[in-house]
Enzyme design. Structure first.
Site, PDB file in Angstrom:
ATOM      1  CG  ASP A   8     -23.879 -10.990 -31.728  1.00 45.06           C
ATOM      2  OD1 ASP A   8     -24.414 -10.116 -31.106  1.00 45.06           O
ATOM      3  OD2 ASP A   8     -23.195 -10.963 -32.878  1.00 45.06           O
ATOM      4  CG  ASP A  10     -26.763  -5.940 -35.413  1.00 50.15           C
ATOM      5  OD1 ASP A  10     -27.009  -5.458 -34.202  1.00 50.15           O
ATOM      6  OD2 ASP A  10     -27.660  -6.114 -36.191  1.00 50.15           O
TER       7      ASP A  10
HETATM    8  C1  XBP Z   1     -24.248  -4.734 -32.582  1.00 52.01           C
HETATM    9  C2  XBP Z   1     -24.370  -3.527 -31.988  1.00 52.01           C
HETATM   10  C3  XBP Z   1     -25.506  -2.567 -32.058  1.00 52.01           C
HETATM   11  C4  XBP Z   1     -26.004  -2.120 -33.773  1.00 52.01           C
HETATM   12  C5  XBP Z   1     -26.598  -1.208 -33.803  1.00 52.01           C
HETATM   13  O1  XBP Z   1     -24.871  -5.416 -31.592  1.00 52.01           O
HETATM   14  O2  XBP Z   1     -23.540  -2.923 -31.227  1.00 52.01           O
HETATM   15  O3  XBP Z   1     -25.120  -1.187 -31.590  1.00 52.01           O
HETATM   16  O4  XBP Z   1     -24.614  -1.907 -34.498  1.00 52.01           O
HETATM   17  O5  XBP Z   1     -27.771  -1.193 -33.338  1.00 52.01           O
HETATM   18  P1  XBP Z   1     -24.756  -7.058 -31.282  1.00 52.01           P
HETATM   19  P2  XBP Z   1     -28.405  -0.090 -32.386  1.00 52.01           P
HETATM   20  O6  XBP Z   1     -23.696  -7.368 -32.413  1.00 52.01           O
HETATM   21  O7  XBP Z   1     -24.432  -7.217 -29.963  1.00 52.01           O
HETATM   22  O8  XBP Z   1     -25.978  -7.725 -31.875  1.00 52.01           O
HETATM   23  O9  XBP Z   1     -28.357   1.253 -32.999  1.00 52.01           O
HETATM   24  O10 XBP Z   1     -29.918  -0.590 -32.186  1.00 52.01           O
HETATM   25  O11 XBP Z   1     -27.432  -0.152 -30.888  1.00 52.01           O
HETATM   26 MG    MG Z   2     -22.485  -8.714 -33.118  1.00 48.79          MG
END
Ligand code: XBP
Ligand code: MG
Length: 266
Positions: A8, A10
């Site tokens: 993953d 973020d």
């Molecule tokens: C985390 C999310 C993303 C980010 C914001 O993604 O849910 O929406 O918060 O990025 P993950 P965007 O944990 O799956 O990596 O504004 O580009 O959506």
């Molecule tokens: Mg994440």
């Protein structure tokens, strides 16, 4: 045998949600909207994955407009486009670092011949900007597969993005391990049949991680204290790779011994 790790982004590679939240707030301010997401509200809004979906959810809530006005899709798209540009600018400032053990595990996995992939809800430009900011210019190529954002119809906790990554890798979930930070991510990975290691992020602390193969605060916690290190392995991160391989082996072996889990893995 572990053939690939699917990361993953973020909250897993780095604690990025503070930066996302700041980018959302700057985009709202530039648009002259009186919206400002504080930490508590953002923690709640993070239950909705995807930035555009998150803005839409907020607009429809009492804190936003309490309704979905006609043509709001254009406003959302414009705000999100600007937010994504601001996010890249903020990352370029260099304040975001990889979470503990992430760079070592990536390095050690590549040396050990374990393939690397990404499965994320975030937008693709954010992935490249983050990899360059926290690892180095060549790092995007370290990931053979990058499955991101709108490339699938349903975002996490739906399994789609992990299924897409598995398809591009050409691997069975049994031969891979997912690493996630949140309950939505864990649900998506396990629904795709993947054994999943969870390193809870700041905003996901306290989430229910039932179904995880293991939950540790940070990756190095998988490796025992230095005295237990495997001395004839060339460098510390290979201990982390060994620990990840062992975790995957145990998870898949246990799943095979539990019919319901075995069905999920099959
Ligand atoms: C985390 C999310 C993303 C980010 C914001 O993604 O849910 O929406 O918060 O990025 P993950 P965007 O944990 O799956 O990596 O504004 O580009 O959506
Ligand atoms: Mg994440």
């Amino acid at each position: 045998m572990l053939q690939a790790i699917i990361f993953d982004v973020d909250g897993t590679l780095a604690e990025t949600e503070e930066v996302h939240c700041a980018a959302f707030n700057q985009a709202f301010a530039e648009a002259g909207l009186g919206w400002r997401w504080n930490e508590d509200l953002y923690r709640e809004l993070l239950k909705v994955t995807g930035g555009k979906e998150r803005i839409a959810s907020f607009i429809e809530s009492a804190g936003g407009l309490g309704m979905r006005p006609a043509g709001v899709e254009t406003l959302i798209a414009d705000l999100h486009r600007r937010k994504t540009a601001i996010y890249a600018e903020l990352l370029a400032g260099g304040s975001v670092k990889p979470r503990p053990g992430v760079a070592g595990l990536i390095e050690g996995a590549l040396i050990d011949g374990i393939r690397l992939a990404i499965a994320t809800t975030t937008s693709r430009p954010n992935v490249d900007a983050l990899l360059i900011a926290i690892l180095d210019a060549g790092s995007p190529s370290a990931f053979e597969v990058i499955a991101a954002g709108d490339s699938v119809a349903a975002k996490k906790p739906a399994p789609d993005i992990f299924i897409a990554a598995l398809g591009e890798l050409g691997l069975h979930p049994r031969d891979c391990l997912a690493i996630e930070d949140s309950q939505n991510g864990l649900r998506a990975a396990t629904a795709a049949g993947l054994a999943t290691l969870v390193t809870p992020s700041h905003y996901a602390r306290g989430d229910d991680f039932t179904g995880a193969a293991r939950v540790v605060d940070v990756l190095p916690a998988l490796v025992g204290p230095p005295k237990t290190r495997n001395a004839n392995r060339p460098f510390p991160s290979s201990d982390l790779v060994d620990a990840v391989r062992m975790l995957h082996h145990r998870a898949v072996t246990n799943a095979a011994s539990v019919p319901s889990l075995a069905a999920a893995v099959e």
